[in-house]
Design an enzyme around this catalytic site. Structure first.
Site, short mmCIF file in Angstrom:
data_model
loop_
_atom_site.label_atom_id
_atom_site.label_comp_id
_atom_site.label_asym_id
_atom_site.label_seq_id
_atom_site.Cartn_x
_atom_site.Cartn_y
_atom_site.Cartn_z
N CYS A 69 27.75 66.35 84.63
CA CYS A 69 27.56 65.39 85.71
C CYS A 69 26.20 65.60 86.40
CB CYS A 69 28.73 65.45 86.68
SG CYS A 69 28.91 63.91 87.58
N HIS B 29 33.05 64.79 83.38
CA HIS B 29 33.50 66.18 83.58
C HIS B 29 34.47 66.58 82.46
CE1 HIS B 29 31.87 66.88 87.64
NE2 HIS B 29 32.01 65.58 87.77
N GLU C 2 35.38 69.33 81.56
CA GLU C 2 36.21 70.49 81.92
C GLU C 2 37.61 70.09 82.35
OE1 GLU C 2 33.52 69.44 83.56
OE2 GLU C 2 33.69 69.67 85.73
#
Ligand code: GLN
Length: 558
Positions: A388, A517, A519
């Site tokens: 990001c 993102h 993750e």
């Protein structure tokens, strides 16, 4: 279908791992063939976690349907291997907002709307809706904070009312702390006894006590809590500090926690199937080589304490990928503000890394250090993954140092720059002008098309993906041509070709920046392809330089 509700509340103090305990118990129940979902209740007045400073709140976890929630929701997703939807997250603010909106729309049909019962009724209706939508046999509901706090009283009242409504479908777990004060040298159960008394005064009797403590709880203490608090001894679960949070499901299984929960609900006890989970834990523990992954962000601290929870999902995603690659990740927190002050320190530290990540972020603090970090990684061929803000900074770095536009910037930092290579999304201008910040970022899962033959499509092994977003600024399309001509590869775009979602570099072992993102979608049993790509490249660098890839050294908890 019959839904069962297991409330998890906290005693004595926060931060003892209610979220992990809930998730681990959820996993073991699921592994016995039951369908399980989990709800997080945060007692604060904020409507969601999105407007809070990371120092206040830690990580903001984004769900696939675009809710900005607590990191515990991420923990549930990782253990339960499922997407948790918006309805599974609530705060005092969110509940009151609905009640007030309904009142304004005459939905209470002229009645006086009262804190009790109308607020608990709204809480109950949300819990029931979440269970129904998930078709859950068992719904775990974690009530944030600890018992005795003024803030969560209405949530406990809702739980109590649910039990009155259907006594057999509601059960309670209290996760409480048992300190071992060094000066006394003995485990003390009194704080937990008080916490349970406080819960009793809310009209609730716990069915289970999870005793969090530095060491295992012995029999006399179990006996004491059982006797004084009226909980069967076999329902008192010892949960000492674990070397790895991934060991907790087994710790619970050994004490037959999940089967006793099932019994309590009148459900059938079953064998668990944790084969895949055990495989992951075994592989994690058997890793012999370690690689160094630098996470370059700004430091968040309160007083003398540094908060690493802010990047929790990033940390988890690195670990999952490392396990799948058969190595242990040694994560180094590197402070981008310090890099601004000392380029020498930056070079010294970054040159030791096998891979580097610049995670998401907002605002100007530390951004120049992040841009310098990226320049160093690009030029020195250190595997790099930008998340990001880390992608936006990579674009700025390229514009500054390859195209020579020294003032290139994001308009988040410099509105007047002549080269706004990252700028505010058109749809966001109004929000900022009106000061409408809550829940208005570009949030949640969006599809992204990958460029054939790119590093990204190689990692994902597909051409179409969906990833979760949380940003107000974007790659400025006016600069697409210039940046591409200078060698920056745009390897992922939104299907309408508006959003640049991924940039990468050729002739570099791994240099990928993503506007989303990843993750948030990494799980122990399905590590994220981009993190795996980074770790793979990191392993090769480690071998080549001989700097990283040492033997596992740290005995730190994982
Ligand atoms: N601050 C940037 C934006 O709003 C990046 C946000 C992030 O990293 N999550 O676009």
């Amino acid at each position: 279908m019959k839904h069962h509700y297991l409330f998890i509340v906290g005693g004595v103090m926060s931060g003892v791992g209610k979220g992990t305990s809930s998730a681990a118990l959820g996993l073991t129940l699921k592994s016995k063939g039951y369908s399980v979902t989990a709800i997080k209740i945060d007692p604060y007045v904020n409507v969601d976690a999105g407007t809070m400073n990371p120092v206040e709140h830690g990580e903001v976890f984004v769900t696939v349907d675009g809710d900005e929630t607590d990191q515990d929701v991420g923990t549930y997703e990782r253990y339960l291997e499922t997407n948790i939807p918006r309805i599974n997250y609530m705060t005092t603010g969110r509940v009151y907002q609905t009640v007030i909106e309904r009142e304004r729309n005459l939905e209470y049909k002229g009645k006086c709307v009262e804190v009790v019962p109308h607020v608990p009724e709204e809480i109950i209706s949300r819990i029931e809706k979440a269970s129904k939508e998930a078709k859950a046999d068992i719904t775990l509901i974690e009530v944030g904070g600890t018992v005795g706090e003024y803030q969560n009283v209405l949530f406990l009242e809702a739980a109590r009312m649910m039990q009155v409504k259907d006594p057999n479908s509601v059960r309670f777990v209290i996760v409480s702390y048992l300190p071992v004060p060094p000066s006394v040298g003995e485990m003390k159960s009194k704080p937990t006894q008080y916490a349970i008394r406080t819960l009793n005064s809310a009209g609730i009797r716990p069915d289970f006590v999870v005793g969090r403590s530095p060491m295992a709880m012995d029999d006399p203490r179990k006996q004491k809590i059982a006797w004084i608090c009226g909980v069967p001894k076999e329902h008192i679960i010892s949960a000492p500090d674990a070397k790895s949070v991934y060991d907790i499901p087994d710790m619970f299984e050994q004490q037959d926690f999940a089967n006793n929960v099932l019994k309590c609900f009148g459900l059938k006890k079953k064998e668990s199937d944790l084969k895949r989970w055990h495989g992951f834990v075994k592989k994690m523990k058997s890793a012999k080589k370690e690689i160094k992954v630098g996470v370059v962000g700004k430091y968040f601290s309160t007083g003398d304490f540094v908060l690493s929870d802010v990047y929790l999902s990033v940390l988890e995603a690195i670990k999952h990928a490392a396990v799948s690659e058969g190595v242990k990740a040694k994560i180094e927190w590197l402070n981008s503000e310090e890099f601004e002050k000392s380029p020498v320190k930056m070079k010294k530290e970054l040159s030791q890394m096998d891979a580097v990540i610049v995670p998401g972020g907002f605002g100007s603090r530390g951004i120049e250090g992040k841009i310098k970090t990226i320049e160093y990684c690009r030029k020195n061929k250190i595997p790099y993954l930008g998340l990001c803000y880390g992608m936006q900074c990579a674009v700025i770095e390229y514009a500054r140092n390859v195209l020579g536009w020294k003032d290139a910037n994001t308009t988040e930092i410099d509105e007047k720059t002549e080269h706004p290579v990252v700028h505010i999304q058109e749809s966001q201008k109004d929000n900022v002008a009106k000061g409408s910040y809550g829940g208005t970022l570009r949030l949640g899962g969006y599809p992204c098309m990958l460029k054939k033959g790119s590093k990204a499509s190689g990692a994902y092994k597909t051409d179409m993906i969906s990833e979760r977003h949380r940003h107000r600024y974007e790659f400025n399309n006016e600069y697409r041509d210039a940046l591409q001509s200078a060698g920056l590869v745009i390897s992922g775009v939104s299907p309408d070709d508006h959003f640049v979602e991924i940039v990468e570099l050729e002739n570099h072992p791994f240099f990928v920046g993503v506007q989303f993102h990843p993750e948030f979608q990494s799980r122990p049993l399905s590590p994220h392809p981009l993190f795996v790509g980074l770790i793979k490249a990191g392993k090769s660098r480690g071998k080549a330089t001989g700097k990283g890839m040492g033997k596992v050294t740290g005995k730190k908890k994982v």
